[in-house]
Enzyme design. Sequence first.
Site, PDB file in Angstrom:
ATOM      1  CE  LYS A  89     -10.216  -1.285   2.740  1.00 38.55           C
ATOM      2  NZ  LYS A  89      -8.779  -0.960   2.683  1.00 38.55           N
TER       3      LYS A  89
ATOM      4  CD  GLN B  57      -6.216  -0.770  -0.111  1.00 38.62           C
ATOM      5  OE1 GLN B  57      -7.269  -0.338   0.347  1.00 38.62           O
ATOM      6  NE2 GLN B  57      -5.619  -1.851   0.384  1.00 38.62           N
TER       7      GLN B  57
ATOM      8  CG  ASP C 208      -6.429   2.522   7.126  1.00 44.68           C
ATOM      9  OD1 ASP C 208      -7.298   1.686   7.456  1.00 44.68           O
ATOM     10  OD2 ASP C 208      -6.074   2.728   5.957  1.00 44.68           O
TER      11      ASP C 208
END
Length: 285
Positions: A54, A98, A121
């Site tokens: 990422k 994460q 997200d």
Amino acid sequence: MSALIIDGKALALTLREAIAQGVQELVKTAGIKPGLAAVLVGDDPASAVYVRNKKLACEKAGIFPQEHRLPASTTQESLVTLIHQLNGDERIHGILVQLPLPSHIDTKIILQAVSPDKDADGFHPVNVGHLVEGDPIFVPCTPKGVMHMIDSTGEPIAGKRAVVIGRSNIVGKPVAMLLLHRHATVTICHSRTQDLPGVVREADIVVAAIGKPHFVTKDMVKPGAMVIDVGINRLPDGQLVGDVDFDRVKEQAGWITPVPGGVGPMTIAMLLQNTLESARRKAGC
Ligand code: NDP
């Protein structure tokens, strides 16, 4: 008949070029460089690879990447404190934590600590609510990528029978919601579904998000159906496969996504897209 392949790698590349262009324009017109903070707690090797990828993707797109690697012993309180700092950091337009987090940390509390305005997200309950209402702000990255792949075929979604296998908050439920808002008739299957193969056989669009290698077999797929494989499974011999028996199902389906090179690359592209869109909202454009 052999299915047309929906090439996630190629689609993601095109998308990432457009994002890089969008970033340059935002810097030029509004003086704002989008920033994405990635928070990694612990030393799970797969998570470390995801975060590294990422970060690299951000750099290539011209997005400012900020990485926070914390030890597995990090307390919930100190993680919340860091997230609050990032919420207030003007350089950051997207925050991703994460997952999975170590078991002593309550994932729900952490995801709710992320400002809904920086929730790249799309996991914050406020953004889940917007999604359910059909007026999303941040759409979760993998479901957003799935929709982009379906749209890339040019096939209409309205009126189609769609079956989503898996009901997780990060994939199954949001994908089902997005398909519903596009007027598909949606069924969600899970581990308690009776006659799952029979349900899947009725689908024009199948989205598999289960986490079981080769779960979707040729006999479960209607001829000509579109099959989107979200699964990522590592076989004992190290091979990476999806939830769909690709080699056999492609003889039956109309369109199919491969693994690797399918939904995976789209997920990262959509994270960049969400960060850029967030920075644009901040800039008022
Ligand atoms: P979860 O484990 O959270 O959810 C799996 C879902 O599959 C659950 O709803 C579960 O049902 C259902 N399921 C499990 N076994 C069966 C079965 N035998 N029959 C029917 N349904 C079943 O997984 P995620 O949604 O997080 O991820 C799914 C897959 O997608 C994984 O392989 C993951 O690695 C991959 N993934 C890929 C991404 C990408 O970028 N390509 C991003 C995110 C995930 P129940 O609720 O009843 O337990």
